[in-house]
Design a protein around this motif. Structure first.
Motif, short mmCIF file in Angstrom:
data_model
loop_
_atom_site.label_atom_id
_atom_site.label_comp_id
_atom_site.label_asym_id
_atom_site.label_seq_id
_atom_site.Cartn_x
_atom_site.Cartn_y
_atom_site.Cartn_z
N VAL A 209 27.24 -78.19 38.44
CA VAL A 209 28.32 -77.40 38.00
C VAL A 209 27.76 -75.75 37.81
CG1 VAL A 209 30.13 -77.01 36.87
CG2 VAL A 209 29.39 -78.93 37.65
N ARG A 210 27.25 -75.78 36.74
CA ARG A 210 26.25 -74.88 36.21
C ARG A 210 25.31 -73.88 36.43
NH1 ARG A 210 21.39 -72.88 34.51
NH2 ARG A 210 21.04 -71.54 32.61
N ARG A 211 24.97 -74.02 38.17
CA ARG A 211 24.02 -73.96 38.69
C ARG A 211 25.33 -73.37 39.77
NH1 ARG A 211 22.33 -77.28 43.41
NH2 ARG A 211 24.55 -77.45 43.84
N ASP A 212 26.37 -73.44 40.47
CA ASP A 212 26.80 -72.84 41.36
C ASP A 212 28.41 -71.60 40.12
OD1 ASP A 212 26.74 -75.56 42.89
OD2 ASP A 212 28.61 -75.93 42.63
N ALA A 213 28.04 -71.91 39.18
CA ALA A 213 28.55 -70.61 37.77
C ALA A 213 28.03 -69.75 38.51
CB ALA A 213 28.93 -71.22 37.36
N ILE A 214 26.40 -69.61 37.82
CA ILE A 214 25.79 -68.93 37.85
C ILE A 214 26.28 -68.15 39.72
CG2 ILE A 214 23.56 -68.31 37.83
CD1 ILE A 214 23.45 -70.15 35.59
N LYS A 215 25.69 -68.50 40.63
CA LYS A 215 26.25 -68.14 41.76
C LYS A 215 27.14 -67.43 41.66
CE LYS A 215 23.32 -71.34 44.29
NZ LYS A 215 23.27 -72.33 45.38
N SER A 216 28.02 -67.70 41.40
CA SER A 216 29.32 -67.08 41.66
C SER A 216 29.59 -65.53 40.42
CB SER A 216 30.49 -67.74 41.23
OG SER A 216 30.98 -68.83 41.53
N TYR A 217 29.07 -65.89 39.53
CA TYR A 217 28.68 -64.20 38.80
C TYR A 217 27.92 -63.75 39.47
CZ TYR A 217 30.73 -66.75 34.39
OH TYR A 217 31.77 -67.65 33.80
N GLU A 218 26.47 -63.82 39.94
CA GLU A 218 25.40 -63.37 40.65
C GLU A 218 26.53 -62.12 41.24
OE1 GLU A 218 22.56 -66.12 41.72
OE2 GLU A 218 21.15 -65.12 39.75
N LYS A 219 27.48 -63.30 42.16
CA LYS A 219 28.15 -62.78 43.67
C LYS A 219 28.82 -61.27 43.04
CE LYS A 219 31.58 -64.11 47.25
NZ LYS A 219 32.79 -63.55 46.61
N LEU A 220 28.99 -61.49 41.83
CA LEU A 220 30.72 -60.50 41.19
C LEU A 220 29.17 -59.39 41.37
CD1 LEU A 220 32.46 -62.17 39.35
CD2 LEU A 220 33.57 -61.61 40.97
N GLU A 221 28.02 -59.82 40.08
CA GLU A 221 27.02 -58.41 40.21
C GLU A 221 26.67 -57.40 41.67
OE1 GLU A 221 22.64 -58.56 38.09
OE2 GLU A 221 24.03 -59.81 39.38
N LYS A 222 26.43 -58.64 43.11
CA LYS A 222 26.41 -57.88 44.31
C LYS A 222 27.46 -56.76 44.20
CE LYS A 222 22.91 -61.24 45.98
NZ LYS A 222 23.28 -62.48 46.55
N GLU A 223 28.89 -57.53 44.53
CA GLU A 223 29.62 -56.60 44.12
C GLU A 223 30.30 -55.92 43.43
OE1 GLU A 223 32.83 -59.53 44.42
OE2 GLU A 223 32.20 -60.80 46.34
N LYS A 224 29.28 -55.52 42.36
CA LYS A 224 29.22 -54.04 42.10
C LYS A 224 30.60 -54.53 40.18
CE LYS A 224 25.69 -52.22 43.66
NZ LYS A 224 24.53 -52.38 42.86
N LYS A 225 31.18 -55.71 40.25
CA LYS A 225 31.57 -56.29 39.66
C LYS A 225 31.75 -56.48 38.22
CE LYS A 225 35.46 -58.01 43.07
NZ LYS A 225 35.51 -59.05 43.58
N LEU A 226 30.12 -57.03 38.29
CA LEU A 226 30.15 -57.20 36.26
C LEU A 226 28.45 -56.17 36.55
CD1 LEU A 226 30.25 -60.49 36.22
CD2 LEU A 226 31.49 -58.96 34.74
N SER A 227 28.02 -56.12 35.73
CA SER A 227 26.66 -55.17 35.64
C SER A 227 25.70 -56.93 35.28
CB SER A 227 26.68 -54.23 34.21
OG SER A 227 26.90 -55.21 32.93
N GLU A 228 24.32 -56.67 35.35
CA GLU A 228 23.44 -57.43 35.13
C GLU A 228 23.20 -57.95 33.33
OE1 GLU A 228 18.76 -57.54 35.21
OE2 GLU A 228 19.17 -55.84 35.81
N ASP A 229 23.65 -56.77 32.51
CA ASP A 229 24.17 -57.63 31.23
C ASP A 229 25.15 -58.63 30.93
OD1 ASP A 229 22.06 -56.21 30.44
OD2 ASP A 229 23.02 -54.61 29.93
N ASN A 230 26.35 -58.23 31.70
CA ASN A 230 27.53 -58.93 32.33
C ASN A 230 27.14 -60.62 32.15
OD1 ASN A 230 29.29 -56.56 32.91
ND2 ASN A 230 29.20 -57.23 31.16
N VAL A 231 25.88 -60.76 33.33
CA VAL A 231 25.66 -62.19 33.68
C VAL A 231 24.65 -62.16 33.29
CG1 VAL A 231 24.24 -63.19 35.80
CG2 VAL A 231 26.02 -60.97 36.56
N LYS A 232 23.65 -61.85 32.44
CA LYS A 232 23.01 -62.64 31.20
C LYS A 232 24.20 -63.22 30.37
CE LYS A 232 19.62 -59.45 32.07
NZ LYS A 232 17.77 -58.93 31.62
N ASP A 233 25.59 -62.45 29.57
CA ASP A 233 26.02 -63.10 29.09
C ASP A 233 27.28 -64.40 29.23
OD1 ASP A 233 25.10 -60.39 27.34
OD2 ASP A 233 26.40 -59.46 27.70
N LEU A 234 26.90 -64.32 30.29
CA LEU A 234 28.36 -65.48 31.30
C LEU A 234 27.31 -66.39 30.78
CD1 LEU A 234 30.25 -63.38 33.27
CD2 LEU A 234 30.88 -64.30 31.06
#
Length: 269
Positions: A215-240
């Motif tokens: 479940v955790r792995r799937d959520a991280i993939k979703s966050y990384e997808k948002l990063e690729k779409e420029k909706k989240l920054s790299e720092d945002n993904v690390k915090d999340l």
């Protein structure tokens, strides 16, 4: 310059100076309005043809506008939309992790210990009117004492089917059917059997933890997808991801707690 002439003056001499051409227009090559070449005209006719030329040109912006409307318009996601996507991911994580813990709890309850517990019959499926039906939905299960279970069906015609389902299960209990209810005496577990069941419980706990990690792995993939779409920054993904790990650890502890409790029940004589 003005010319002086008399009635005897030849008419041809009046036009010895040709009138100047005020405007020369060449119709657009793509226009269906003209099939001729260069057109020379005087002032009056020039005005008419100039108006036609402008009308033909004025149609072009409409075509351009039509083409622009067909193009895909890209826009940046709003803060509200990004927050909504993050909230959806977080809610999905908690919902799936809760279900994982519930599944582990249900699996533990279905493994019998030395004490009676209605949850021991949770996985019993009865062939009821041609369909596999959970025992709890067609009978009331109670614990008269610490070493027995009482099964009272809502429909007495299901007694035989319930008895058969219990015999065919891996509970290792012999049902006593008196025509009204079914009584189950819970035999004491041997030390060897307790150890075997303890291993089964440990395996189920580990499977639950693997499910949480997935479940955790799937959520991280979703966050990384948002990063690729420029909706989240790299720092945002690390915090999340860090917050997600804390939630995962919390549910891991819940499974550990359930496992320790069940292991204690199994090994207590």
């Amino acid at each position: 310059m003005a010319m002086n002439f008399s009635p005897s003056t030849p008419m041809g001499s009046i036009y010895q100076h040709k009138p100047k051409i005020l405007l020369s227009l060449q119709p657009p090559q793509d226009s269906h309005l003209s099939g001729s070449k260069n057109v020379s005209c005087g002032a009056a006719s020039n005005y008419v043809k100039l108006e036609v030329r402008l009308r033909a040109s004025a149609a072009k912006p409409l075509v351009v506008k039509h083409l622009l409307q067909k193009r895909r318009v890209l826009r940046c996601a709003t803060i509200e939309e990004i927050e909504a996507e993050k909230s959806f991911i977080e809610e999905d994580v908690k919902e799936r992790m809760e279900k994982t813990v519930d599944t582990v709890r249900s699996s533990f309850n279905s493994i019998r210990t030395g004490r009676s517990n209605p949850a021991m019959l949770d996985k019993i499926e009865v062939e009821y009117y041609g369909a596999p039906t959970n025992l709890k939905s067609i009978a009331q299960i109670s614990t008269p004492d610490a070493s027995s279970l009482l099964v009272k069906p809502y429909d007495k015609s299901a007694l035989k089917a319930i008895e058969k389902a219990i015999v065919n299960s891996d509970l290792g209990m012999t049902p006593n059917n008196d025509g009204e209810v079914i009584r189950l005496a819970i035999p004491q577990l041997t030390l060897e059997r307790r150890k075997e069941l303890s291993k089964i419980v440990a395996k189920q706990a580990e499977e639950g933890k693997v499910a949480l990690r997935n479940v955790r792995r799937d959520a991280i993939k979703s966050y990384e997808k948002l990063e690729k779409e420029k909706k989240l920054s790299e720092d945002n993904v690390k915090d999340l991801s860090s917050d997600l790990q804390k939630v995962t650890d919390e549910y891991m502890k819940k499974i550990d707690s359930l496992y320790k409790q069940k292991e204690k029940e199994l090994l207590t004589v």
